[in-house]
Design an enzyme around this catalytic site. Structure first.
Site, mmCIF file in Angstrom:
data_model
loop_
_atom_site.group_PDB
_atom_site.id
_atom_site.type_symbol
_atom_site.label_atom_id
_atom_site.label_comp_id
_atom_site.label_asym_id
_atom_site.label_seq_id
_atom_site.Cartn_x
_atom_site.Cartn_y
_atom_site.Cartn_z
ATOM 1 C CB SER A 75 -8.479 0.700 5.439
ATOM 2 O OG SER A 75 -9.264 1.848 5.229
ATOM 3 C CB SER B 150 -8.168 3.490 2.514
ATOM 4 O OG SER B 150 -7.376 2.949 3.558
ATOM 5 C CE LYS C 199 -3.932 1.963 2.594
ATOM 6 N NZ LYS C 199 -4.788 1.819 3.784
#
Ligand code: GLN
Length: 497
Positions: free
Chosen positions: A179, A155, A80
């Protein structure tokens, strides 16, 4: 080559150890897959192809020299884009970081590099991890591999989509309000939010510091556990890192067994707003656990209904403070002219997206003098009540279960202009973040309405992360037997076979 991208991290690791395949081949197969499908999925913001190839060759050389290598050596991992990584940009999904190349490495990516894992690229995300769909990214949305018109969740949506579409067997995410678990659930993969402080935040761009928790995503329970184990453990560079041994998650993932386990079904996670197909899969999963010998009871956690409003005071408050550092002076974007104040204002106006600005305003308001006690202080008191609900529940049962998300993946655009609807995607995941304990989402089938994946959430007390894997492994084994194939993540739209 196609075969390599369908293998699990555990299988790849075994094949490399046996000399059947090289790390270079494994990396190349995943780079090929990225080249073939990522123009549609848009999971990656940066693909580190050359670096990945060089690292893979290093791993092969070390293996040839007879060096002992760990289970992730040669295994590609997608990262990420809020973990700082030397030699790669770190954007946090925001224009404000521009093409910032961090001068230091996060503890977790360093641990992965030391373990010989191949960091294959940086994945798309909601800007500063604020969102549940990846639509808040400053670089455009990612797409759900099961249905490209749907969101992959957020996210950590890029990470989940990369794993579900077989572009990497494993990925790193962060969970502040859901997330990791939410995108894992809607992409049909496994995602874990470890106990807060169990995984280091050093070098993880801060959203809400009392909540942010890095964790693993994978297509199988064992794969997630392998990454969980390597990335976790005490880090003196993070003041909230727990100085305790990593719970035996890999061991638990290998021995899914729920006989005699006491499981509580949270009463509050049902009713209006829950998609019938998601509830049907959840109910079946609970029946399955019962048939495997678990003792199931219903448990009420009366304060969970206040978790969402409390979160949306605490997280924006901490964010408004953390994001003050993006001022056009230190990192990335700088725009405007005139005084320092004018440059800061122009840079922040141009660099931050609408949701980030909304959170900064909410947080600044909630923390302002005169309102602090009424909003932030009150939300922190609610947080204590939620912790007490968990404590009471874990006095009676070993784990709690619920659907991971109220609905399956929703269409891109559907909730983009409706923050409240977007916030509801994390209804089931937020209590765990507020309390700091551990939870996992494991696939439990496809909803009848739309054929899209649903996730079962399992929640455990702090530092009992191994229980999550024990339950998830039992569920996975039982469902795999029923479905007749090893991976749910065989996304329809993008079949890897
Ligand atoms: N969707 C939640 C939010 O927007 C949670 C995000 C997260 O866990 N990073 O804040």
């Amino acid at each position: 080559m196609d075969e390599l991208i369908t293998m699990t991290a555990a299988e790849l690791s075994a094949a490399m150890a046996a000399g059947d395949v090289s790390a270079a081949d494994v990396t190349e197969a995943h780079l090929d897959r990225i080249a073939a499908v990522d123009d549609r999925v848009k999971a990656f913001l940066h693909v580190a192809a050359d670096d990945a190839r060089a690292r893979a060759r290093e791993v092969d050389a070390r293996r040839k020299a007879g060096e002992p290598l760990g289970p992730l050596a040669g295994v590609p991992v997608a990262v990420k884009d809020l973990f700082t990584t030397i030699g790669m940009p770190t954007t946090c999904g925001s224009k404000i970081l521009g093409d910032w190349h961090p001068p230091y490495e996060s503890t977790i990516t360093q641990r992965l590099r030391n373990a010989g894992a191949i960091l294959i690229g940086k994945t798309n995300m909601d800007e500063f991890a604020m969102g549940s769909s990846t639509e808040n990214s400053g670089f455009g949305p990612s797409h759900n591999p099961w249905d490209l018109a749907k969101v992959p969740g957020g996210s950590s949506g890029g990470s989940a989509a990369a794993v579900a579409a077989h572009m990497a067997p494993l990925a790193l995410g962060t969970d502040t309000g859901g997330s990791i678990r939410q995108p894992a659930a809607v992409c049909g993969i496994v995602g874990t939010k470890p106990t807060y402080g169990g995984s280091s935040r050093y070098g993880v761009v801060a959203f809400a510091s009392s909540l942010d928790t890095p964790g693993p995503l994978g297509r199988t329970v064992l794969d997630a556990a392998l990454l969980h184990e390597v990335m976790s453990g005490h880090d003196p560079m993070d003041s909230t890192s727990i100085n305790a041994p990593v719970p035996p998650v890999v061991e638990a993932a290998r021995h899914g067994d729920v006989a005699g386990l006491r499981i509580g079904v949270v009463t509050e996670f049902a009713g209006d707003g829950y998609q019938p197909g998601v509830m049907a899969r959840f109910t079946e999963a609970v029946e399955l656990l019962e048939s495997l010998g678990a003792k199931v009871t219903e448990i009420s956690c009366p304060h969970f209904k206040y978790a969402l409003p409390a979160y949306y005071l605490i997280a924006p408050s901490e964010a408004s403070s953390n994001l003050a550092r993006f001022d056009g002076m230190r990192y990335g974007l700088r725009t405007g002219s005139g005084s320092a104040e004018e440059v800061m204002a122009a840079t922040r106006a141009a660099g931050f997206g609408a949701e980030v600005k909304r959170r900064i305003m909410l947080g600044t308001y909630a923390l302002s003098s005169g309102y602090y006690d009424a909003y932030y202080g009150k939300a922190q008191q609610v947080r204590t009540l939620i912790i007490q609900d968990f404590d009471a529940a874990f006095g009676q049962v070993d784990v709690l279960v619920s659907p991971a998300t109220p609905t399956t993946a929703f269409p891109i655009g559907e909730r983009a202009d409706d923050p409240m609807a977007m916030y509801l995607a994390d209804l089931c995941t937020i209590p765990t973040d507020l309390a700091g304990n551990a939870a996992i989402s494991v696939p439990c089938g496809l909803a009848d309405e739309d054929g899209l994946p649903a996730g079962l959430q399992v929640m455990a007390p702090p530092l009992a992360d191994d229980r999550l894997y024990r339950v998830a492994a039992a569920v996975e084994a039982a469902f795999n037997e029923r479905w007749g194939h090893p991976l749910l993540a065989d996304a329809k739209g993008l079949s890897a076979r």
